[in-house]
Write an enzyme that holds these catalytic residues in place. Structure first.
Site, PDB file in Angstrom:
ATOM      1  CG  HIS A 209       5.801  -4.665   2.470  1.00 44.04           C
ATOM      2  ND1 HIS A 209       6.194  -5.633   1.577  1.00 44.04           N
ATOM      3  CD2 HIS A 209       6.294  -3.512   1.992  1.00 44.04           C
ATOM      4  CE1 HIS A 209       6.899  -5.072   0.612  1.00 44.04           C
ATOM      5  NE2 HIS A 209       6.981  -3.782   0.837  1.00 44.04           N
TER       6      HIS A 209
ATOM      7  N   GLY B 250       9.692   0.971  -3.859  1.00 41.38           N
ATOM      8  CA  GLY B 250       8.614   1.490  -4.704  1.00 41.38           C
ATOM      9  C   GLY B 250       8.110   0.466  -5.703  1.00 41.38           C
TER      10      GLY B 250
ATOM     11  CB  SER C 184       7.279  -3.573  -2.452  1.00 42.92           C
ATOM     12  OG  SER C 184       8.397  -3.079  -2.014  1.00 42.92           O
TER      13      SER C 184
HETATM   14  C1  4AZ Z   1      11.432  -2.097  -1.117  1.00 49.08           C
HETATM   15  O1  4AZ Z   1      11.835  -1.568  -0.099  1.00 49.08           O
HETATM   16  C2  4AZ Z   1      12.307  -3.044  -1.849  1.00 49.08           C
HETATM   17  N1  4AZ Z   1      16.056  -5.129  -4.301  1.00 49.08           N
HETATM   18  C3  4AZ Z   1      11.865  -3.639  -3.006  1.00 49.08           C
HETATM   19  C4  4AZ Z   1      12.695  -4.510  -3.688  1.00 49.08           C
HETATM   20  C5  4AZ Z   1      13.937  -4.785  -3.198  1.00 49.08           C
HETATM   21  C6  4AZ Z   1      14.403  -4.199  -2.053  1.00 49.08           C
HETATM   22  C7  4AZ Z   1      13.575  -3.322  -1.354  1.00 49.08           C
HETATM   23  C8  4AZ Z   1      14.827  -5.721  -3.957  1.00 49.08           C
HETATM   24  O2  4AZ Z   1      10.310  -1.855  -1.545  1.00 49.08           O
END
Ligand code: 4AZ
Length: 259
Positions: A66, A203, A205
């Site tokens: 993603h 951020g 991710s």
């Molecule tokens: C994101 O949107 C995201 N709390 C990454 C990790 C988590 C939630 C959202 C986990 O990149």
């Protein structure tokens, strides 16, 4: 069933130690790039950081699908060797040569949230090996994992200037499935504390969650950040070792066909 889960969770949390609130990922602490040389961040072509990644071979960076989907290589930068986003004199910023996205990827919460960025030149930083199918033990509930990233340090806050880390235990699949109806246990695991407080956030991710010198997961999704009963969800990487090996281990200038 719910009672049993609460019991199991309480026991896990006692053994894991209570989540200390708010130091300043959410509830984490600074991490050095020297100790985590495979940790990278991704920016757009204007230098804005939006995701993390992990060097898994000299010319290969693993991230979340993603983070890569809908972007062309020219719009992406992999920044390696840089702990402080503002320290442009340290590390390198490179444009990927191409992008591989898992052919079954649709959306993060449906699984297969993995992508590999191929670079033209080898990075001068040590790669981190990906967990294998034989690393089942690393996914046992209670296993302490370390997540890293430059993401937000609170749910609605700013992303971090510096590389941060947080330690979170793997939670039972039954708990993840109960709190998230779309949870797919073969493709994902969840980690965190029932109380919340310590978690990855927007951020982070695409970035690493590690144990015993291996890349166990990729930060993928969750409801908000560090909320009670809403742990972070990660890609169960051992499940994708077979798909990833041909891509990651390929000679630098072979592969990568787009999907
Ligand atoms: C994101 O949107 C995201 N709390 C990454 C990790 C988590 C939630 C959202 C986990 O990149």
């Amino acid at each position: 069933m719910r009672r049993l889960l609460v019991l199991v969770l309480s026991a896990l949390m006692v053994s894991a130690g209570t989540a200390a609130a708010s130091e300043q990922v959410v509830g984490g602490e600074r991490a050095s790039i020297e100790a985590n040389p495979w940790a990278v961040f991704l920016t757009d072509d204007r230098g804005a950081q939006f995701c993390g990644g992990t060097i898994v071979a000299p010319t290969k960076v693993l991230t979340a699908a993603h983070c890569a989907v809908g972007r062309s290589p020219a719009e992406l930068r992999v920044v390696a060797g840089r702990e402080d986003k503002l320290d442009r004199a340290t590390g390198v910023s490179v444009v990927p040569a191409d992008i591989w996205i898992h052919r079954q990827y649709i959306a993060a919460d449906e699984g297969e949230d993995v992508a590999v960025l191929r670079l033209k030149k080898a990075l001068p930083y040590t790669p981190l090996p990906i967990a294998e199918l034989s690393d089942r033990v690393l996914y046992q509930p209670g296993t302490q994992l370390r997540a890293l990233g430059w993401g937000r340090t609170s749910e609605n806050g700013k992303t971090s200037r510096y590389l941060m880390q947080a330690t979170v235990p793997v939670l039972p699949d039954a708990f993840c499935a109960e709190t998230y109806p779309q949870f797919v246990k073969t493709d994902m695991f969840c980690a965190g504390y029932q109380d919340g407080k310590i978690d990855t956030c927007q951020g982070d991710s695409g970035g690493p969650i590690v144990a015993e010198g291996k890349l166990v997961g990729v930060t993928s999704w969750g409801e908000g950040c560090a909320r009670k009963d809403k742990p972070g969800v990660y890609v169960r990487l051992s499940r994708y070792a077979k798909d990833l090996h041909p891509i990651v281990d390929a000679a630098p200038d072979l592969i990568t066909s787009a999907r």
